[in-house]
Design an enzyme around this catalytic site. Structure first.
Site, short mmCIF file in Angstrom:
data_model
loop_
_atom_site.label_atom_id
_atom_site.label_comp_id
_atom_site.label_asym_id
_atom_site.label_seq_id
_atom_site.Cartn_x
_atom_site.Cartn_y
_atom_site.Cartn_z
N GLU A 22 0.83 -1.22 0.00
CA GLU A 22 0.00 0.00 0.00
C GLU A 22 0.86 1.26 0.00
O GLU A 22 2.06 1.23 0.24
CB GLU A 22 -0.90 0.03 1.25
CG GLU A 22 -2.33 -0.45 0.99
CD GLU A 22 -3.18 0.55 0.23
OE1 GLU A 22 -2.64 1.61 -0.17
OE2 GLU A 22 -4.37 0.28 0.01
N ARG A 105 -8.35 0.64 12.56
CA ARG A 105 -6.95 0.99 12.33
C ARG A 105 -6.89 2.12 11.33
O ARG A 105 -7.86 2.38 10.59
CB ARG A 105 -6.15 -0.22 11.82
CG ARG A 105 -6.52 -0.69 10.41
CD ARG A 105 -5.45 -1.65 9.90
NE ARG A 105 -5.77 -2.28 8.64
CZ ARG A 105 -5.56 -1.74 7.44
NH1 ARG A 105 -5.08 -0.51 7.34
NH2 ARG A 105 -5.86 -2.41 6.34
N ASN A 107 -5.80 3.88 7.88
CA ASN A 107 -5.70 3.34 6.52
C ASN A 107 -5.76 4.47 5.51
O ASN A 107 -6.77 5.17 5.41
CB ASN A 107 -6.85 2.36 6.25
CG ASN A 107 -6.65 1.59 4.97
OD1 ASN A 107 -5.67 0.87 4.82
ND2 ASN A 107 -7.58 1.73 4.03
N ASN A 153 -10.27 5.18 2.26
CA ASN A 153 -9.31 4.91 1.20
C ASN A 153 -9.27 6.09 0.22
O ASN A 153 -10.03 7.04 0.32
CB ASN A 153 -9.67 3.63 0.44
CG ASN A 153 -8.62 2.56 0.58
OD1 ASN A 153 -7.43 2.84 0.50
ND2 ASN A 153 -9.04 1.33 0.79
N ASP A 203 -10.11 1.46 -4.46
CA ASP A 203 -9.15 1.44 -3.37
C ASP A 203 -8.31 2.72 -3.44
O ASP A 203 -8.86 3.81 -3.45
CB ASP A 203 -8.29 0.17 -3.48
CG ASP A 203 -7.62 -0.22 -2.18
OD1 ASP A 203 -7.12 0.67 -1.48
OD2 ASP A 203 -7.55 -1.43 -1.88
#
Length: 299
Positions: A22, A105, A107, A153, A203
């Protein structure tokens, strides 16, 4: 390994096996591509001039995101906290804990043109709207911008910095906001791209010099380029099922780098997909913009 897809040449420049690669970022100071593996936490770099690939283990269960900084160290996430890491010495300085008491979490995040870090949180179970979008100021102040998010995202900014893009992958929607660069306030949230009917999972994303936004589709095996008005003008199939994020890099910012994941693939799928988890490089798709730096903004 080099493959061809819809007239684009795709090179697997690091044939790794990232569980959840990522947040690729091109650093003009080091002339390297930097990215993370979230679930096997490590910070990685690739030098296109030599082919060298380096990896540094990171602490915590999840390394959710990263950002470049004005001082040259790295802003990194450990679970729900942000810290700064000196790459050379390994010295760490805690910045802020963004949330507490939730099964979440951090991200995906990105720095705006004034040096503020915009980052989201996500539900670790991937279905509850526990997450939020935050703005982290250079002094460590945290402001909650939006809530009711499942998987945050796709944070990106238009070339003039006045449009913020933000995706909720598990709601299958990318939103756009107007951003006041002076005070950091966002208004006028609207749907930029809606994939609820197909169930596709947008994403990570990045914006090119033309103001078009590129999106990776997890479990969709492709990249999609949207014009600023939201219309699609290019779809590029990939040799991996799970592309995760992308950025332009190289000395002229004309190489599109794409991270990918082995997460959720069965053993049979892994065997049939040798490039899963690799870092891909694609030429000839346009030119990107330099990354902003936390605490500094425009380079």
């Amino acid at each position: 390994m080099n493959v061809h897809s819809a007239s684009a040449s795709i090179d697997a420049v690091v044939q790794g096996a990232d569980q959840l690669g990522e947040t690729p970022l091109w650093c003009e100071r080091t002339q390297r591509l930097w990215w993370i593996d979230i679930e096997q936490p490590k910070l990685q770099s690739f030098d296109p001039s030599t082919g060298a690939h380096d990896a540094m283990p990171l602490p915590g269960t999840f390394a959710g995101t990263q950002a470049l900084t004005g001082q040259g160290d790295r802003l990194l996430a450990e679970d729900l906290a942000l810290y700064r890491l000196d790459i050379g010495s390994g010295a760490r300085r805690d910045v802020v804990s963004v949330e507490q008491g939730l099964d979440n979490r951090l991200n995906d995040g990105r720095v705006d043109a004034r040096g503020r870090f915009w980052v989201g949180t996500m539900d670790n179970q991937l279905h509850r709207p526990n997450g939020s979008l935050y703005r982290i100021d250079p002094d460590g102040a945290v402001l909650k911008i939006d809530g009711d998010v499942i998987v945050a995202n796709g944070i990106a900014f238009s070339p003039d910095g006045r449009t913020l893009y933000f995706t909720d992958t598990r709601r299958h929607i990318c939103y756009a906001y107007d951003l006041d660069l002076d005070d950091g306030v966002v208004t006028n949230r609207r749907v930029f791209a809606d994939h609820t009917s197909s169930g596709d999972r947008p994403d990570g994303s990045c914006v090119d010099v033309d103001g078009c936004i590129w999106m990776a589709f997890f479990a969709g095996g492709r990249l999609v380029r949207h014009r600023p008005d939201g219309t699609v003008d290019r779809v590029l199939p990939l040799p991996v099922t799970n592309p995760t994020c992308l950025c332009f890099g190289g000395a002229d910012l004309r190489t599109l780098y794409v991270t990918s994941a082995t997460k959720f693939l069965s053993p049979a799928q892994r065997a049939a997909e040798p490039l899963a988890g690799s870092l891909l490089a694609i030429e000839g798709l346009g030119q990107g913009l330099p990354e902003n730096r936390f605490g500094l903004g425009r380079n």
